[in-house]
Design a protein around this motif. Structure first.
Motif, PDB file in Angstrom:
ATOM      1  N   ARG A  27      27.679  62.318 112.945  1.00  0.00           N
ATOM      2  CA  ARG A  27      28.202  60.940 113.010  1.00  0.00           C
ATOM      3  C   ARG A  27      29.649  60.856 112.578  1.00  0.00           C
ATOM      4  NH1 ARG A  27      30.741  57.351 113.437  1.00  0.00           N
ATOM      5  NH2 ARG A  27      30.358  55.125 113.119  1.00  0.00           N
ATOM      6  N   PHE A  28      30.078  61.663 111.613  1.00  0.00           N
ATOM      7  CA  PHE A  28      31.422  61.581 111.055  1.00  0.00           C
ATOM      8  C   PHE A  28      32.164  62.903 111.245  1.00  0.00           C
ATOM      9  CE2 PHE A  28      28.623  58.781 108.556  1.00  0.00           C
ATOM     10  CZ  PHE A  28      29.246  57.562 108.776  1.00  0.00           C
ATOM     11  N   PRO A  29      33.487  62.856 111.283  1.00  0.00           N
ATOM     12  CA  PRO A  29      34.266  64.091 111.458  1.00  0.00           C
ATOM     13  C   PRO A  29      34.284  64.935 110.184  1.00  0.00           C
ATOM     14  CG  PRO A  29      35.750  62.226 111.199  1.00  0.00           C
ATOM     15  CD  PRO A  29      34.354  61.655 111.273  1.00  0.00           C
ATOM     16  N   VAL A  35      29.958  68.146 104.137  1.00  0.00           N
ATOM     17  CA  VAL A  35      28.612  67.597 104.000  1.00  0.00           C
ATOM     18  C   VAL A  35      27.976  68.125 102.720  1.00  0.00           C
ATOM     19  CG1 VAL A  35      26.293  67.526 104.997  1.00  0.00           C
ATOM     20  CG2 VAL A  35      28.296  67.304 106.483  1.00  0.00           C
ATOM     21  N   GLU A  36      28.172  69.407 102.456  1.00  0.00           N
ATOM     22  CA  GLU A  36      27.656  69.997 101.216  1.00  0.00           C
ATOM     23  C   GLU A  36      28.198  69.252  99.995  1.00  0.00           C
ATOM     24  OE1 GLU A  36      28.026  74.212  98.689  1.00  0.00           O
ATOM     25  OE2 GLU A  36      28.930  74.025 100.673  1.00  0.00           O
ATOM     26  N   GLU A  37      29.489  68.936 100.022  1.00  0.00           N
ATOM     27  CA  GLU A  37      30.106  68.237  98.888  1.00  0.00           C
ATOM     28  C   GLU A  37      29.556  66.826  98.735  1.00  0.00           C
ATOM     29  OE1 GLU A  37      34.574  66.775  97.503  1.00  0.00           O
ATOM     30  OE2 GLU A  37      34.364  68.386  98.972  1.00  0.00           O
ATOM     31  N   LEU A  38      29.389  66.119  99.844  1.00  0.00           N
ATOM     32  CA  LEU A  38      28.845  64.765  99.783  1.00  0.00           C
ATOM     33  C   LEU A  38      27.416  64.764  99.227  1.00  0.00           C
ATOM     34  CD1 LEU A  38      30.127  63.249 103.146  1.00  0.00           C
ATOM     35  CD2 LEU A  38      30.833  62.589 100.843  1.00  0.00           C
ATOM     36  N   MET A  39      26.650  65.737  99.625  1.00  0.00           N
ATOM     37  CA  MET A  39      25.279  65.814  99.108  1.00  0.00           C
ATOM     38  C   MET A  39      25.272  66.176  97.621  1.00  0.00           C
ATOM     39  SD  MET A  39      23.576  64.816 101.633  1.00  0.00           S
ATOM     40  CE  MET A  39      21.923  65.076 100.973  1.00  0.00           C
ATOM     41  N   THR A 173      35.137  62.462 121.208  1.00  0.00           N
ATOM     42  CA  THR A 173      35.148  63.921 121.312  1.00  0.00           C
ATOM     43  C   THR A 173      36.506  64.477 120.920  1.00  0.00           C
ATOM     44  OG1 THR A 173      33.499  63.872 123.081  1.00  0.00           O
ATOM     45  CG2 THR A 173      34.841  65.868 122.876  1.00  0.00           C
ATOM     46  N   ARG A 174      37.565  63.817 121.363  1.00  0.00           N
ATOM     47  CA  ARG A 174      38.917  64.261 120.999  1.00  0.00           C
ATOM     48  C   ARG A 174      39.126  64.193 119.490  1.00  0.00           C
ATOM     49  NH1 ARG A 174      40.757  67.577 124.684  1.00  0.00           N
ATOM     50  NH2 ARG A 174      41.606  66.626 126.576  1.00  0.00           N
ATOM     51  N   GLN A 175      38.650  63.124 118.875  1.00  0.00           N
ATOM     52  CA  GLN A 175      38.788  62.992 117.426  1.00  0.00           C
ATOM     53  C   GLN A 175      38.059  64.119 116.709  1.00  0.00           C
ATOM     54  OE1 GLN A 175      37.194  59.072 116.762  1.00  0.00           O
ATOM     55  NE2 GLN A 175      38.958  58.028 117.666  1.00  0.00           N
ATOM     56  N   ARG A 176      36.874  64.430 117.181  1.00  0.00           N
ATOM     57  CA  ARG A 176      36.090  65.488 116.549  1.00  0.00           C
ATOM     58  C   ARG A 176      36.696  66.868 116.812  1.00  0.00           C
ATOM     59  NH1 ARG A 176      31.149  65.365 113.973  1.00  0.00           N
ATOM     60  NH2 ARG A 176      31.140  67.273 112.737  1.00  0.00           N
ATOM     61  N   GLU A 177      37.226  67.051 118.005  1.00  0.00           N
ATOM     62  CA  GLU A 177      37.860  68.329 118.347  1.00  0.00           C
ATOM     63  C   GLU A 177      39.034  68.607 117.413  1.00  0.00           C
ATOM     64  OE1 GLU A 177      39.765  70.523 122.292  1.00  0.00           O
ATOM     65  OE2 GLU A 177      39.777  68.338 122.119  1.00  0.00           O
ATOM     66  N   ALA A 195      24.661  67.691 121.525  1.00  0.00           N
ATOM     67  CA  ALA A 195      24.009  66.961 120.437  1.00  0.00           C
ATOM     68  C   ALA A 195      24.858  65.778 119.984  1.00  0.00           C
ATOM     69  CB  ALA A 195      23.737  67.902 119.264  1.00  0.00           C
ATOM     70  N   PHE A 196      26.157  65.995 119.892  1.00  0.00           N
ATOM     71  CA  PHE A 196      27.083  64.952 119.444  1.00  0.00           C
ATOM     72  C   PHE A 196      27.048  63.746 120.382  1.00  0.00           C
ATOM     73  CE2 PHE A 196      31.455  63.194 119.677  1.00  0.00           C
ATOM     74  CZ  PHE A 196      31.592  62.744 118.368  1.00  0.00           C
ATOM     75  N   SER A 197      27.010  63.984 121.691  1.00  0.00           N
ATOM     76  CA  SER A 197      27.022  62.880 122.657  1.00  0.00           C
ATOM     77  C   SER A 197      25.703  62.122 122.671  1.00  0.00           C
ATOM     78  CB  SER A 197      27.327  63.408 124.062  1.00  0.00           C
ATOM     79  OG  SER A 197      26.294  64.268 124.516  1.00  0.00           O
ATOM     80  N   GLY A 198      24.649  62.700 122.053  1.00  0.00           N
ATOM     81  CA  GLY A 198      23.390  61.985 121.962  1.00  0.00           C
ATOM     82  C   GLY A 198      23.225  61.224 120.663  1.00  0.00           C
ATOM     83  N   ILE A 199      23.817  61.757 119.578  1.00  0.00           N
ATOM     84  CA  ILE A 199      23.643  61.144 118.258  1.00  0.00           C
ATOM     85  C   ILE A 199      24.748  60.148 117.936  1.00  0.00           C
ATOM     86  CG2 ILE A 199      23.581  61.614 115.771  1.00  0.00           C
ATOM     87  CD1 ILE A 199      22.240  64.278 116.435  1.00  0.00           C
ATOM     88  N   SER A 200      25.995  60.545 118.099  1.00  0.00           N
ATOM     89  CA  SER A 200      27.111  59.696 117.692  1.00  0.00           C
ATOM     90  C   SER A 200      27.116  58.324 118.375  1.00  0.00           C
ATOM     91  CB  SER A 200      28.439  60.411 117.949  1.00  0.00           C
ATOM     92  OG  SER A 200      29.535  59.617 117.551  1.00  0.00           O
ATOM     93  N   PRO A 201      26.930  58.227 119.710  1.00  0.00           N
ATOM     94  CA  PRO A 201      26.956  56.898 120.339  1.00  0.00           C
ATOM     95  C   PRO A 201      25.856  55.966 119.849  1.00  0.00           C
ATOM     96  CG  PRO A 201      27.243  58.615 121.981  1.00  0.00           C
ATOM     97  CD  PRO A 201      26.844  59.297 120.714  1.00  0.00           C
ATOM     98  N   HIS A 202      24.757  56.543 119.368  1.00  0.00           N
ATOM     99  CA  HIS A 202      23.665  55.698 118.865  1.00  0.00           C
ATOM    100  C   HIS A 202      24.137  54.844 117.691  1.00  0.00           C
ATOM    101  CE1 HIS A 202      19.587  54.470 117.881  1.00  0.00           C
ATOM    102  NE2 HIS A 202      19.794  54.821 116.623  1.00  0.00           N
TER     103      HIS A 202
END
Length: 239
Positions: A27-29, A35-39, A173-177, A195-202
């Motif tokens: 969901r986020f860049p 992610v490890e740090e946030l957890m 996608t450009r932002q994530r790239e 996977a990104f195009s299925g989860i992020s737009p949701h």
């Protein structure tokens, strides 16, 4: 529709932690280390390599489950292709969306010739299990040649100004790239972007078109769907 048909058996961490890490990454860049740090800030000690394995195992399954919940695709398809850098080499990301902006499919290919366009057309029809009423593309000649061969009865509109919907769908996608500093391989790019195009737009409703209270209500529904397809809701009910 229930949770994804994947077992969490053998995983030391509960499904809430696994699904939350997968959500954060797609969901986020964020990198796996971020992610490890946030957890860790939340009191959960998990290595970035474990997060990587979770995303690899569950990311595509979650994305597929979300796609199955989407309404039937519209009959007007917008197609576009952009170049992406993979290991310093130029490759092409093909993307199709319907008139409502829902992502139908993406495909990473080495070229943007007739064969590549034909392959993408056939993949789209097989995945969507339908033939569109209209196909809108830019003026790339490969589209016209492939269209005449694969779906000659479908109306084809070739005009750059009509294809803003597909072009705008490339922005996340450009932002994530940029955040990922490129992709390391064609397979890795296809895996992530699928996977990104299925989860992020949701989790990206058209916020600019709705007042705050409607946006919050919509996001509540979408989070509930996420909990259902990941299995979190079922565990909560069982408890």
């Amino acid at each position: 529709m229930g949770a994804v048909s994947l077992s969490y058996k053998g995983h030391r961490y509960p499904v809430e932690v696994i699904s939350h890490c997968v959500w954060l990454y797609f969901r986020f860049p964020l990198s796996f280390r971020e992610v490890e740090e946030l957890m860790l800030e939340r009191g959960v000690t998990v290595s970035y390599e474990t997060v990587r394995r979770w995303c690899g195992k569950f990311g595509q399954a979650y994305a597929n489950a979300l796609r199955r919940r989407q309404p039937r695709p519209g009959d007007k398809w917008h197609l576009d292709e952009v170049f992406i850098k993979i290991n310093g080499k130029q490759r092409y990301l093909w993307r199709a969306v319907d008139q409502d902006g829902n992502v139908l499919d993406i495909l990473v290919q080495n070229r943007r010739d007739k064969a590549a366009a034909r392959r993408f057309f056939r993949r789209l029809m097989k995945k969507c299990r339908m033939v569109p009423r209209v196909v809108v593309t830019d003026k790339l000649r490969s589209y016209g040649a492939a269209h005449r061969e694969v779906m000659p009865s479908v109306e084809h509109r070739s005009h750059k100004g009509l294809n803003n919907r597909a072009e705008n769908s490339h922005q996340p996608t450009r932002q994530r790239e940029r955040a990922m500093k490129g992709f390391r391989g064609v397979g890795a790019a296809q895996w992530f972007l699928s996977a990104f195009s299925g989860i992020s737009p949701h989790f990206r409703p058209r916020r600019h078109l709705m007042p705050a209270h409607n946006y919050r209500a919509e996001m509540t529904v979408r989070f509930a769907i996420w909990e259902q397809i990941t299995g979190v809701a079922a565990l909560a009910t069982a408890a």
